[in-house]
Scaffold this active site. Structure first.
Site, PDB file in Angstrom:
ATOM      1  CE1 TYR A 152      -3.863   2.340   0.534  1.00 43.17           C
ATOM      2  CE2 TYR A 152      -2.479   3.418   1.986  1.00 43.17           C
ATOM      3  CZ  TYR A 152      -3.723   3.457   1.282  1.00 43.17           C
ATOM      4  OH  TYR A 152      -4.458   4.520   1.462  1.00 43.17           O
ATOM      5  CE  LYS A 186      -3.663   5.259  -1.877  1.00 41.40           C
ATOM      6  NZ  LYS A 186      -4.411   5.989  -2.823  1.00 41.40           N
TER       7      LYS A 186
HETATM    8  P1  NAP Z   1     -13.420   2.602   0.459  1.00 44.51           P
HETATM    9  O1  NAP Z   1     -14.555   3.219   1.382  1.00 44.51           O
HETATM   10  O2  NAP Z   1     -12.927   1.163   0.685  1.00 44.51           O
HETATM   11  O3  NAP Z   1     -13.721   2.948  -0.987  1.00 44.51           O
HETATM   12  C1  NAP Z   1     -12.776   2.747  -2.010  1.00 44.51           C
HETATM   13  C2  NAP Z   1     -13.457   2.864  -3.482  1.00 44.51           C
HETATM   14  O4  NAP Z   1     -12.581   2.603  -4.318  1.00 44.51           O
HETATM   15  C3  NAP Z   1     -14.789   2.045  -3.504  1.00 44.51           C
HETATM   16  O5  NAP Z   1     -15.739   2.736  -4.232  1.00 44.51           O
HETATM   17  C4  NAP Z   1     -14.457   0.915  -4.338  1.00 44.51           C
HETATM   18  O6  NAP Z   1     -15.088   0.184  -5.020  1.00 44.51           O
HETATM   19  C5  NAP Z   1     -13.401   1.686  -5.329  1.00 44.51           C
HETATM   20  N1  NAP Z   1     -12.625   0.680  -5.880  1.00 44.51           N
HETATM   21  C6  NAP Z   1     -11.485  -0.239  -5.320  1.00 44.51           C
HETATM   22  N2  NAP Z   1     -11.047  -0.917  -6.553  1.00 44.51           N
HETATM   23  C7  NAP Z   1     -11.417  -0.477  -7.808  1.00 44.51           C
HETATM   24  C8  NAP Z   1     -11.241  -0.888  -8.903  1.00 44.51           C
HETATM   25  N3  NAP Z   1     -10.441  -1.749  -9.279  1.00 44.51           N
HETATM   26  N4  NAP Z   1     -11.633   0.122  -9.871  1.00 44.51           N
HETATM   27  C9  NAP Z   1     -12.736   0.870  -9.396  1.00 44.51           C
HETATM   28  N5  NAP Z   1     -13.084   1.143  -8.268  1.00 44.51           N
HETATM   29  C10 NAP Z   1     -12.476   0.410  -7.205  1.00 44.51           C
HETATM   30  O7  NAP Z   1     -12.084   3.635   0.625  1.00 44.51           O
HETATM   31  P2  NAP Z   1     -11.783   5.013   1.098  1.00 44.51           P
HETATM   32  O8  NAP Z   1     -11.108   4.979   2.506  1.00 44.51           O
HETATM   33  O9  NAP Z   1     -13.052   5.920   0.622  1.00 44.51           O
HETATM   34  O10 NAP Z   1     -10.727   5.588   0.047  1.00 44.51           O
HETATM   35  C11 NAP Z   1     -10.704   6.337  -0.942  1.00 44.51           C
HETATM   36  C12 NAP Z   1      -9.289   6.789  -1.509  1.00 44.51           C
HETATM   37  O11 NAP Z   1      -8.561   7.287  -0.291  1.00 44.51           O
HETATM   38  C13 NAP Z   1      -8.294   5.550  -1.596  1.00 44.51           C
HETATM   39  O12 NAP Z   1      -7.557   5.855  -2.750  1.00 44.51           O
HETATM   40  C14 NAP Z   1      -7.373   5.568  -0.581  1.00 44.51           C
HETATM   41  O13 NAP Z   1      -6.435   4.875  -0.544  1.00 44.51           O
HETATM   42  C15 NAP Z   1      -7.425   6.817   0.051  1.00 44.51           C
HETATM   43  N6  NAP Z   1      -7.086   7.243   1.474  1.00 44.51           N
HETATM   44  C16 NAP Z   1      -7.608   6.598   2.632  1.00 44.51           C
HETATM   45  C17 NAP Z   1      -7.510   7.120   3.794  1.00 44.51           C
HETATM   46  C18 NAP Z   1      -8.563   6.585   4.905  1.00 44.51           C
HETATM   47  O14 NAP Z   1      -7.857   6.803   5.946  1.00 44.51           O
HETATM   48  N7  NAP Z   1      -9.594   6.161   4.574  1.00 44.51           N
HETATM   49  C19 NAP Z   1      -6.392   7.792   4.065  1.00 44.51           C
HETATM   50  C20 NAP Z   1      -5.552   8.017   3.134  1.00 44.51           C
HETATM   51  C21 NAP Z   1      -5.912   7.961   1.789  1.00 44.51           C
HETATM   52  P3  NAP Z   1     -16.262  -0.960  -4.405  1.00 44.51           P
HETATM   53  O15 NAP Z   1     -17.280  -0.607  -3.727  1.00 44.51           O
HETATM   54  O16 NAP Z   1     -16.640  -1.798  -5.787  1.00 44.51           O
HETATM   55  O17 NAP Z   1     -15.152  -2.086  -3.877  1.00 44.51           O
END
Ligand code: NAP
Length: 243
Positions: free
Chosen positions: A166, A170
């Site tokens: 991961y 990033k």
């Molecule tokens: P999440 O709730 O797990 O949502 C992830 C989204 O990405 C979902 O809509 C998922 O779709 C989609 N996705 C995953 N694989 C995919 C693919 N191959 N093609 C198209 N869509 C795909 O995660 P989140 O926390 O909101 O994260 C969103 C972004 O923020 C990510 O890039 C993550 O790395 C980044 N981020 C998050 C955090 C945190 O604390 N949450 C911190 C830093 C960065 P499905 O529903 O179909 O699985």
């Protein structure tokens, strides 16, 4: 350009931070295309935002299926002719990821395939449409876990989070931000890496400090940057993050 004239694509917008980015952009008057890999989840998100009177549509886009990326770009070209905002939000973690001595290399490959290669493919596919915009904006959903500096700093709260797949994905995404912003230096398109903070979503097992709505705020701010927009930055709510 007013927000009312803007068209945005948010990948992975059916839940979590992506859904809230889509909601806040639409609330600001932007026409939002919800990118989702699953049609039923896409429809649920469109129904949710439409029920609030927001202007949205969905497009099927799977970062691991490059034909779906090409098809999504063609759909947006045919219906809108351009794209003003691309939020590269879709991303994954993997249960078999871990420290470099123990992580499954296949897990690292899966994560890299989605978070970096998939995002690169989406960006390349949408670039011709972003070039049609007067003020193209690309926001890459970054993470402090992608900071090489913080990964090597024992005083950092991120130091102990050793997820080689991961974190490397990033860091690679940040390389895309730096190189693409330089390549597009003489165009109106700006590219930034934005960390949302530690957010309660499925990706974190709902273990974060922020709600998805709060985590969406900085990515939305960077998606709506005005004429003097900065480019090639790596930012979090408290300011710049070291690379
Ligand atoms: P999440 O709730 O797990 O949502 C992830 C989204 O990405 C979902 O809509 C998922 O779709 C989609 N996705 C995953 N694989 C995919 C693919 N191959 N093609 C198209 N869509 C795909 O995660 P989140 O926390 O909101 O994260 C969103 C972004 O923020 C990510 O890039 C993550 O790395 C980044 N981020 C998050 C955090 C945190 O604390 N949450 C911190 C830093 C960065 P499905 O529903 O179909 O699985």
């Amino acid at each position: 350009m007013t927000n009312a004239n803007r068209v945005a694509l948010v990948t992975g917008a059916n839940k979590g931070i992506g859904l809230e980015i889509a909601r806040q952009l639409a609330q600001a008057g932007v026409f939002v295309i919800i990118g989702a890999r699953d049609p039923a989840r896409a429809k649920a998100a469109v129904d949710d935002l439409s029920s609030q009177g927001l202007a949205v549509q969905s497009v099927e886009i799977d970062l691991d299926d490059h034909a779906s990326i090409a098809a999504a770009a063609e759909t947006i070209r045919a219906e809108h002719g351009r794209l003003d905002i691309l939020v590269n939000n879709a991303g994954i973690v993997d249960a078999e990821d871990g420290p470099p001595t123990a992580s499954s290399p296949e897990a690292a490959r899966r994560i890299m395939s989605t978070n970096f290669i998939g995002t690169l493919a989406v960006t390349q596919a949408l670039l011709p449409l972003l070039r049609q915009s007067l003020s193209g904006r690309i926001v890459n959903l970054a993470s402090s876990l992608g900071s090489l500096t913080l990964n090597g700093d024992p005083t950092s709260p991120y130091y102990s989070a050793r997820l080689i797949g991961y974190n490397a994905s990033k860091a690679a995404l940040n390389m895309l931000t730096v190189q693409l912003s330089e390549e597009l230096r003489d165009t109106p398109i700006v590219v930034n890496s934005v960390s949302p903070g530690y957010v309660k979503t499925d990706l974190t097992g709902h273990g974060g400090f922020l709600t998805p709505e709060e985590g969406a705020r900085l990515p939305v701010e960077y998606a709506l940057l005005g004429e003097d927009a900065v480019s090639g930055r790596f930012v979090e709510a408290s300011g710049e993050t070291p690379w």
